[in-house]
Structures are given as structure tokens and as C-alpha cells.
Design an enzyme around this catalytic site. Structure first.
Site, PDB file in Angstrom:
ATOM      1  N   PRO A  85      30.118 119.778 -60.392  1.00 10.36           N
ATOM      2  CA  PRO A  85      29.544 118.519 -60.880  1.00 10.36           C
ATOM      3  C   PRO A  85      30.522 117.796 -61.788  1.00 10.36           C
ATOM      4  CG  PRO A  85      27.944 120.301 -61.035  1.00 10.36           C
ATOM      5  CD  PRO A  85      29.261 120.930 -60.672  1.00 10.36           C
ATOM      6  N   CYS A  86      30.585 116.480 -61.643  1.00 16.13           N
ATOM      7  CA  CYS A  86      31.585 115.696 -62.375  1.00 16.13           C
ATOM      8  C   CYS A  86      30.947 114.418 -62.880  1.00 16.13           C
ATOM      9  CB  CYS A  86      32.749 115.372 -61.450  1.00 16.13           C
ATOM     10  SG  CYS A  86      33.923 114.229 -62.147  1.00 16.13           S
TER      11      CYS A  86
END
Length: 399
Positions: A85-86
Site C-alpha cells: 500500500p502506498c
């Protein structure tokens, strides 16, 4: 040899196993998966009983300890994959190496830590499409630079899942890396947009076009909202290549149960036709606001929009069935995400919807993984043949 025996892969941030099932289809042996979300990894564990399913926060486990846990030495692994996740895209950070220092990007940094320690032959990282081009590519360039410092050759590309046989418009960025000094090309497009001449149903032998919603789910039986069975027989034989691929040799499938709708939700969907949505609702059923696709119904011939973790709620997008007055079942969502019908999802309906909304389409993962290993093998074989030819020429010259 570039690879020996069956190729092994590890899936970081595995979720329910979208990338893993795609790699399995490409011939990989899934050694382990790791994820922090118990509700998501439950499906991975159910479908990959021979793999280690590690429920833990990757930031709290050192790569060295992880290797001991799964029995992998540096350089042994064929492919390390993951979609960390970013969220950290701050334009106010001037220095090049500050992107990964943002706490929101800690998981991307941890993924790269694992890459550096495990030293796999190949790496595949998947993420939001914005990662590649955002901030004049400074973000992606930092990732590339860090991998290149470890001896990897990196290719980045944005792919639309619909162009590779997935019945869904879903754009994602992929970072493909290898330790063989080979600049990989993007996988060639396998499916193409439809034209007016492509309205007729496709059989098993026609040229591949984008797969429509009905081509994906049309063989699944009609059900009313709140109804369905744990085990469901198909409504018809497979009508096209996609259905045939999803079904394999099965005569029935699971997870084809429709979520019960609140009375107002049912009334809203019942008041509109396929292709219509929020703006078409009668005045007395209008909402104060919402997504542009809210309370939308799919049409048979459209390509589905990007599946999200909110796919369980009719007010969050175009999730209305094109024939029945209901939202999509988990099996229909899985079909649109290209999960094969043998793949079983566990947990509540909303848990399963979350798993699918966050998953990488397995068919897209298969295409990318096959292209990577085939291209590496092809280039390496060409090098060996060239070296063999030079050796023969040298011997002839001596003679």
C-alpha cells in the site's frame, strides 16, 4: 540454466491471493504469503494449504528472520512479488530520497528491504498507476534507483487489465526487475477494444477482444437479492473462452449468493434500467449526494469499472446486476476480477468484497509473470547459442 526445477515465489502483502493464484497459473510454486489483515489472508491460507501463511506486520519482521521462517537463502528465490500500500505523495519534499521516508510509504520501503536481503532472481511490484508518473516520476525513480543499486535491471509500465483479458477497466503500475541484466519489455496486449462489428457474442475461436460483463458472468444462474446457495450449478455450458477458462472442469461453483438489500436500496435499483444510475433515479428516491456511478446498473456489453472494496454497497458504484434487481454476488465479482471458479473465499460478504476489491486480477498477474520468465529464458538462450557459435568458429579457425 536460468532456472532449475519448478520456480518458487513469495507473495508479500498477499491479501486473499490474487497475485499468487496468477503465479500458480504461470507455473510457480507459492512458498509463502504474508499479510497483516486476518480477514484477507484467511482466503489465501484456505486456497494455498501448502504455503506458509504468515499473519503479521511486515515492518515488525526482519527480512533475515523471515528467510529463516520460510527456509530461503539469499539468491535462491526465483520471484518476489508484492503490492505494498502506498499513500505518501507529498510535493513539498524537495530532496529525491525523501519519498520513501514518508511514514505513509513505510510498506514500500519494507518491500525494498526484503528485495535487498532476499536477492531474488526476479521482482514484481504492483501499485497504483499514479506511482509511475506522479511528481515527474521522482517517486518511481527512487524505487528504480534503489533496485538498480542492488544489481537489478528495472522496467516500469502501466497496464490496463482489460487489455489482457480481464473484464474490467483497471490500470495499475508494475515494476519488473531481474538480476540477468535484461531490459524487459512490457507484455504485448492480448485483448483489444470492441468496435461496432464486435457486438455479436464471441465463441471459443474468435479474435480476442475486451471481455464484456456478460461474457464473464452470463453462465452463472439468476438469483434474487438475499438468495443463492453455497454450491451452485452453472446455468449453461460455457459460452466463450473466458467462461471456459474460469470454470475448468468444474460443474458447479461456490460464493454465488446475493446480498440482501435494504428496501430503499432495492427500490432504487428496481427503478432504473441497465446502464442507468444515480441521476436517473425518480425524484422521491434521489440521494443528497454520492459517487457518479452510485446505484448504477451494469449492462451486458460493457467492460466493468474498477472493482473496489466497497463493491458490496450499491451506493458506492456501478455494482447493479444487468438482469437481476440486486448487486453482484461474490462469485460474479471474482469472475470480473478473473479469479478461477475453484477459488473459494471465506469470511463475511463484506470481508470477501474487501478481499476482492484489493486484489490484483490473477489473469493479469499470469500474463506478466509468463512474459517475464519467458523473456529472461529467451534472452539467456540466445546468449548461450551465440557463445556456442563463437566457440565453434574459434575451433574451426584453429583447425
Amino acid at each position: 540454466m536460468v532456472f532449475s526445477g519448478k520456480l518458487r515465489a513469495i507473495d508479500l502483502f498477499c491479501g486473499c491471493g490474487g497475485i499468487s493464484v496468477g503465479l500458480q497459473e504461470a507455473g510457480f510454486d507459492i512458498v509463502a504469503g504474508i499479510d497483516v489483515e486476518k480477514k484477507y489472508i484467511a482466503s489465501f491460507e484456505h486456497n494455498f494449504p501448502d504455503a506458509k501463511a504468515l499473519l503479521t506486520d511486515i515492518t515488525t519482521v526482519s527480512p533475515a528472520d523471515f528467510m529463516l521462517e520460510v527456509g530461503i537463502a539469499p539468491g535462491e528465490l526465483d520471484l518476489l512479488v508484492g503490492g505494498p500500500p502506498c499513500q505518501g505523495f507529498s510535493k513539498n519534499v524537495p530532496r529525491r530520497n525523501r519519498f520513501l521516508e514518508d511514514p505513509k510509504n513505510l510498506l514500500v520501503k519494507s518491500f525494498l528491504d526484503y528485495c535487498e536481503t532476499l536477492q531474488p532472481k526476479m521482482i514484481l511490484m504492483e501499485n497504483v498507476a499514479e506511482m509511475k508518473n506522479g511528481f515527474k516520476e521522482a517517486y518511481s525513480q527512487e524505487i528504480i534507483s534503489r533496485l538498480e543499486d542492488e544489481g537489478y535491471t528495472v522496467t516500469t509500465v502501466i497496464l490496463n487489465a482489460a487489455d489482457y483479458g480481464v473484464p474490467q477497466r483497471r490500470k495499475r503500475a508494475f515494476f519488473m526487475a531481474n538480476r540477468f541484466n535484461i531490459k524487459l519489455s512490457p507484455p504485448p496486449q492480448t485483448n483489444h477494444p470492441r468496435t461496432k462489428a464486435d457486438n455479436a457474442p464471441h465463441d471459443l475461436f474468435t479474435q480476442k477482444k475486451h471481455v464484456s460483463v456478460w461474457e464473464a458472468i452470463g453462465d452463472l444462474p439468476s438469483v434474487k437479492h438475499g438468495e443463492g446457495h453455497t454450491l451452485t450449478e452453472y446455468a449453461s455450458p460455457p459460452q466463450n473462452e473466458y467462461q471456459k477458462r474460469m470454470r475448468g472442469t468444474l460443474t458447479s461453483t461456490t460464493n454465488h449468493v446475493a446480498r440482501h438489500l435494504a428496501s430503499i436500496q432495492y427500490e432504487r435499483l428496481a427503478s432504473i434500467q441497465p446502464g442507468q444510475g444515480l441521476k436517473d433515479l425518480p425524484k422521491h428516491l434521489q440521494t443528497k449526494g454520492g459517487y457518479s456511478g452510485a446505484y448504477g446498473r451494469l449492462t451486458k456489453d460493457m467492460i466493468a469499472p474498477t472493482i473496489t472494496r466497497w463493491v458490496f454497497h450499491p451506493g458506492s458504484g456501478r455494482w447493479g446486476h444487468p438482469v437481476d434487481i440486486r448487486t453482484l454476488t461474490i462469485r460474479e465479482i471474482a469472475r470480473i476480477q478473473s479469479f478461477p471458479d475453484h477459488y473459494k473465499f471465506v469470511g463475511s460478504y463484506t470481508d470477501q468484497a474487501g478481499q476482492l476489491g484489493n486484489a490484483v486480477p490473477p489473469l493479469l498477474a499470469t500474463v506478466v509473470a509468463n512474459h517475464m520468465q519467458n523473456q529472461v529464458a529467451s534472452v539467456r538462450n540466445d546468449v548461450r547459442e551465440s557463445q556456442h557459435t563463437l566457440s565453434l568458429a574459434s575451433l574451426n579457425a584453429i583447425a
